[in-house]
Design a protein around this motif. Structure first.
Motif, PDB file in Angstrom:
ATOM      1  N   ASP A  15      50.084  42.681  35.270  1.00 36.24           N
ATOM      2  CA  ASP A  15      48.924  43.406  34.735  1.00 36.24           C
ATOM      3  C   ASP A  15      48.798  44.822  35.291  1.00 36.24           C
ATOM      4  O   ASP A  15      47.814  45.506  35.051  1.00 36.24           O
ATOM      5  CB  ASP A  15      47.638  42.625  35.002  1.00 36.24           C
ATOM      6  CG  ASP A  15      47.345  42.453  36.487  1.00 36.24           C
ATOM      7  OD1 ASP A  15      48.200  42.824  37.319  1.00 36.24           O
ATOM      8  OD2 ASP A  15      46.260  41.945  36.815  1.00 36.24           O
ATOM      9  N   GLY A  16      49.806  45.281  36.036  1.00 39.69           N
ATOM     10  CA  GLY A  16      49.781  46.632  36.588  1.00 39.69           C
ATOM     11  C   GLY A  16      49.199  46.731  37.989  1.00 39.69           C
ATOM     12  O   GLY A  16      49.262  47.784  38.603  1.00 39.69           O
ATOM     13  N   SER A  17      48.641  45.636  38.509  1.00 40.24           N
ATOM     14  CA  SER A  17      48.129  45.663  39.878  1.00 40.24           C
ATOM     15  C   SER A  17      49.302  45.481  40.848  1.00 40.24           C
ATOM     16  O   SER A  17      50.400  45.109  40.452  1.00 40.24           O
ATOM     17  CB  SER A  17      47.077  44.574  40.081  1.00 40.24           C
ATOM     18  OG  SER A  17      47.637  43.301  39.873  1.00 40.24           O
ATOM     19  N   ASP A  18      49.052  45.754  42.117  1.00 40.83           N
ATOM     20  CA  ASP A  18      50.114  45.731  43.113  1.00 40.83           C
ATOM     21  C   ASP A  18      49.794  44.808  44.275  1.00 40.83           C
ATOM     22  O   ASP A  18      48.637  44.590  44.608  1.00 40.83           O
ATOM     23  CB  ASP A  18      50.335  47.132  43.707  1.00 40.83           C
ATOM     24  CG  ASP A  18      50.867  48.123  42.691  1.00 40.83           C
ATOM     25  OD1 ASP A  18      51.579  47.700  41.766  1.00 40.83           O
ATOM     26  OD2 ASP A  18      50.568  49.323  42.833  1.00 40.83           O
ATOM     27  N   ILE A  19      50.858  44.307  44.889  1.00 37.11           N
ATOM     28  CA  ILE A  19      50.781  43.666  46.199  1.00 37.11           C
ATOM     29  C   ILE A  19      51.516  44.624  47.131  1.00 37.11           C
ATOM     30  O   ILE A  19      52.660  44.957  46.907  1.00 37.11           O
ATOM     31  CB  ILE A  19      51.466  42.289  46.207  1.00 37.11           C
ATOM     32  CG1 ILE A  19      50.748  41.319  45.286  1.00 37.11           C
ATOM     33  CG2 ILE A  19      51.532  41.737  47.633  1.00 37.11           C
ATOM     34  CD1 ILE A  19      51.410  39.959  45.158  1.00 37.11           C
ATOM     35  N   TRP A  41      49.673  36.358  46.649  1.00 35.45           N
ATOM     36  CA  TRP A  41      49.279  36.471  45.240  1.00 35.45           C
ATOM     37  C   TRP A  41      47.759  36.433  45.109  1.00 35.45           C
ATOM     38  O   TRP A  41      47.108  35.542  45.650  1.00 35.45           O
ATOM     39  CB  TRP A  41      49.903  35.337  44.436  1.00 35.45           C
ATOM     40  CG  TRP A  41      49.880  35.599  42.967  1.00 35.45           C
ATOM     41  CD1 TRP A  41      48.899  35.245  42.090  1.00 35.45           C
ATOM     42  CD2 TRP A  41      50.874  36.282  42.216  1.00 35.45           C
ATOM     43  NE1 TRP A  41      49.219  35.653  40.829  1.00 35.45           N
ATOM     44  CE2 TRP A  41      50.429  36.300  40.865  1.00 35.45           C
ATOM     45  CE3 TRP A  41      52.078  36.882  42.521  1.00 35.45           C
ATOM     46  CZ2 TRP A  41      51.160  36.890  39.843  1.00 35.45           C
ATOM     47  CZ3 TRP A  41      52.812  37.468  41.506  1.00 35.45           C
ATOM     48  CH2 TRP A  41      52.347  37.470  40.188  1.00 35.45           C
ATOM     49  N   PRO A  42      47.167  37.392  44.379  1.00 37.32           N
ATOM     50  CA  PRO A  42      45.707  37.403  44.196  1.00 37.32           C
ATOM     51  C   PRO A  42      45.221  36.131  43.502  1.00 37.32           C
ATOM     52  O   PRO A  42      45.815  35.682  42.525  1.00 37.32           O
ATOM     53  CB  PRO A  42      45.467  38.632  43.315  1.00 37.32           C
ATOM     54  CG  PRO A  42      46.695  39.464  43.450  1.00 37.32           C
ATOM     55  CD  PRO A  42      47.817  38.522  43.728  1.00 37.32           C
ATOM     56  N   LYS A  43      44.141  35.561  44.001  1.00 41.99           N
ATOM     57  CA  LYS A  43      43.614  34.293  43.484  1.00 41.99           C
ATOM     58  C   LYS A  43      42.968  34.424  42.104  1.00 41.99           C
ATOM     59  O   LYS A  43      42.839  33.448  41.389  1.00 41.99           O
ATOM     60  CB  LYS A  43      42.585  33.705  44.464  1.00 41.99           C
ATOM     61  CG  LYS A  43      43.108  33.513  45.854  1.00 41.99           C
ATOM     62  CD  LYS A  43      44.220  32.503  45.897  1.00 41.99           C
ATOM     63  CE  LYS A  43      44.697  32.311  47.322  1.00 41.99           C
ATOM     64  NZ  LYS A  43      46.098  31.993  47.438  1.00 41.99           N
ATOM     65  N   ASP A  44      42.584  35.644  41.705  1.00 37.82           N
ATOM     66  CA  ASP A  44      41.864  35.816  40.448  1.00 37.82           C
ATOM     67  C   ASP A  44      42.773  36.019  39.234  1.00 37.82           C
ATOM     68  O   ASP A  44      42.289  36.227  38.133  1.00 37.82           O
ATOM     69  CB  ASP A  44      40.898  37.000  40.565  1.00 37.82           C
ATOM     70  CG  ASP A  44      41.618  38.314  40.837  1.00 37.82           C
ATOM     71  OD1 ASP A  44      42.755  38.277  41.349  1.00 37.82           O
ATOM     72  OD2 ASP A  44      41.037  39.379  40.548  1.00 37.82           O
ATOM     73  N   LYS A  45      44.077  35.917  39.389  1.00 37.78           N
ATOM     74  CA  LYS A  45      45.017  36.138  38.287  1.00 37.78           C
ATOM     75  C   LYS A  45      45.160  34.880  37.440  1.00 37.78           C
ATOM     76  O   LYS A  45      45.177  33.761  37.955  1.00 37.78           O
ATOM     77  CB  LYS A  45      46.401  36.541  38.815  1.00 37.78           C
ATOM     78  CG  LYS A  45      46.394  37.795  39.652  1.00 37.78           C
ATOM     79  CD  LYS A  45      46.092  38.998  38.815  1.00 37.78           C
ATOM     80  CE  LYS A  45      46.100  40.244  39.676  1.00 37.78           C
ATOM     81  NZ  LYS A  45      45.429  41.338  39.083  1.00 37.78           N
ATOM     82  N   LYS A  46      45.256  35.068  36.113  1.00 37.14           N
ATOM     83  CA  LYS A  46      45.433  33.943  35.203  1.00 37.14           C
ATOM     84  C   LYS A  46      46.809  33.311  35.380  1.00 37.14           C
ATOM     85  O   LYS A  46      46.952  32.105  35.333  1.00 37.14           O
ATOM     86  CB  LYS A  46      45.278  34.395  33.747  1.00 37.14           C
ATOM     87  CG  LYS A  46      43.877  34.774  33.377  1.00 37.14           C
ATOM     88  CD  LYS A  46      43.804  35.191  31.933  1.00 37.14           C
ATOM     89  CE  LYS A  46      42.402  35.660  31.586  1.00 37.14           C
ATOM     90  NZ  LYS A  46      42.311  36.115  30.200  1.00 37.14           N
ATOM     91  N   ILE A  47      47.820  34.147  35.542  1.00 37.21           N
ATOM     92  CA  ILE A  47      49.182  33.668  35.721  1.00 37.21           C
ATOM     93  C   ILE A  47      49.511  33.769  37.200  1.00 37.21           C
ATOM     94  O   ILE A  47      49.366  34.826  37.801  1.00 37.21           O
ATOM     95  CB  ILE A  47      50.170  34.519  34.902  1.00 37.21           C
ATOM     96  CG1 ILE A  47      49.827  34.433  33.418  1.00 37.21           C
ATOM     97  CG2 ILE A  47      51.604  34.089  35.165  1.00 37.21           C
ATOM     98  CD1 ILE A  47      50.612  35.394  32.553  1.00 37.21           C
ATOM     99  N   ALA A  48      49.948  32.652  37.780  1.00 35.25           N
ATOM    100  CA  ALA A  48      50.286  32.645  39.206  1.00 35.25           C
ATOM    101  C   ALA A  48      51.500  31.752  39.437  1.00 35.25           C
ATOM    102  O   ALA A  48      51.618  30.694  38.823  1.00 35.25           O
ATOM    103  CB  ALA A  48      49.109  32.135  40.027  1.00 35.25           C
ATOM    104  N   PRO A  49      52.404  32.180  40.313  1.00 36.29           N
ATOM    105  CA  PRO A  49      53.555  31.330  40.631  1.00 36.29           C
ATOM    106  C   PRO A  49      53.132  30.173  41.525  1.00 36.29           C
ATOM    107  O   PRO A  49      52.277  30.316  42.385  1.00 36.29           O
ATOM    108  CB  PRO A  49      54.488  32.286  41.379  1.00 36.29           C
ATOM    109  CG  PRO A  49      53.579  33.293  41.986  1.00 36.29           C
ATOM    110  CD  PRO A  49      52.432  33.446  41.035  1.00 36.29           C
ATOM    111  N   LYS A  50      53.738  29.015  41.298  1.00 37.85           N
ATOM    112  CA  LYS A  50      53.451  27.856  42.143  1.00 37.85           C
ATOM    113  C   LYS A  50      54.395  27.821  43.344  1.00 37.85           C
ATOM    114  O   LYS A  50      54.060  27.290  44.379  1.00 37.85           O
ATOM    115  CB  LYS A  50      53.584  26.582  41.325  1.00 37.85           C
ATOM    116  CG  LYS A  50      52.497  26.432  40.273  1.00 37.85           C
ATOM    117  CD  LYS A  50      52.664  25.135  39.532  1.00 37.85           C
ATOM    118  CE  LYS A  50      51.629  24.838  38.484  1.00 37.85           C
ATOM    119  NZ  LYS A  50      50.911  25.861  37.875  1.00 37.85           N
ATOM    120  N   ALA A  51      55.577  28.404  43.172  1.00 37.49           N
ATOM    121  CA  ALA A  51      56.585  28.427  44.241  1.00 37.49           C
ATOM    122  C   ALA A  51      57.410  29.696  44.110  1.00 37.49           C
ATOM    123  O   ALA A  51      57.376  30.376  43.075  1.00 37.49           O
ATOM    124  CB  ALA A  51      57.481  27.206  44.132  1.00 37.49           C
TER     125      ALA A  51
END
Length: 118
Positions: A15-19, A41-51
């Motif tokens: 989404d264009g945000s950064d870590i 990984w930010p907790k508020d993202k709809k898509i998140a990796p599990k591993a």
């Protein structure tokens, strides 16, 4: 650790945000970077990796291999004295899970032709 052994990396999400940016040793592996990305990984993202296996890192148009170190990938990064290298992060669920799900979701095929043998 010497200052020149450190590389400053930023990870750009879908989404264009950064870590980051964060500093890493040249001896850090791509697999280690992926683990860090999953933990940060930010907790508020709809898509998140599990591993970490769900994450692909792309730099200079190339997918980076898990067993490579930052030092080995550095020629692809280019020489940016004091610069921050931005890598793109792609979240892609493990292929086994997706294949199973896709097969289950497919409707049963009905044969459209009917043949008669005389």
């Amino acid at each position: 650790m010497l200052e020149e052994d450190l590389v400053e990396l930023r990870f750009r999400l879908y989404d264009g945000s950064d870590i980051g940016p964060m500093r890493y040793s040249s001896s850090s592996t791509v697999a280690m970077l992926k683990e860090r990305i999953v933990s940060e990984w930010p907790k508020d993202k709809k898509i998140a990796p599990k591993a970490a296996t769900d994450v692909k890192l792309i730099n200079a148009g190339k997918v980076l291999e898990n067993n490579k170190t930052i030092g080995q990938c550095k020629p692809a990064f280019g020489e940016l004295p004091g610069g921050i290298i931005t890598m793109h992060v792609v979240v892609q669920p493990s292929s086994n899970k997706t294949k199973e799900k896709k097969i289950d979701e497919l409707p049963e095929k009905k044969t459209p032709c009917s043949c008669s043998i005389l």
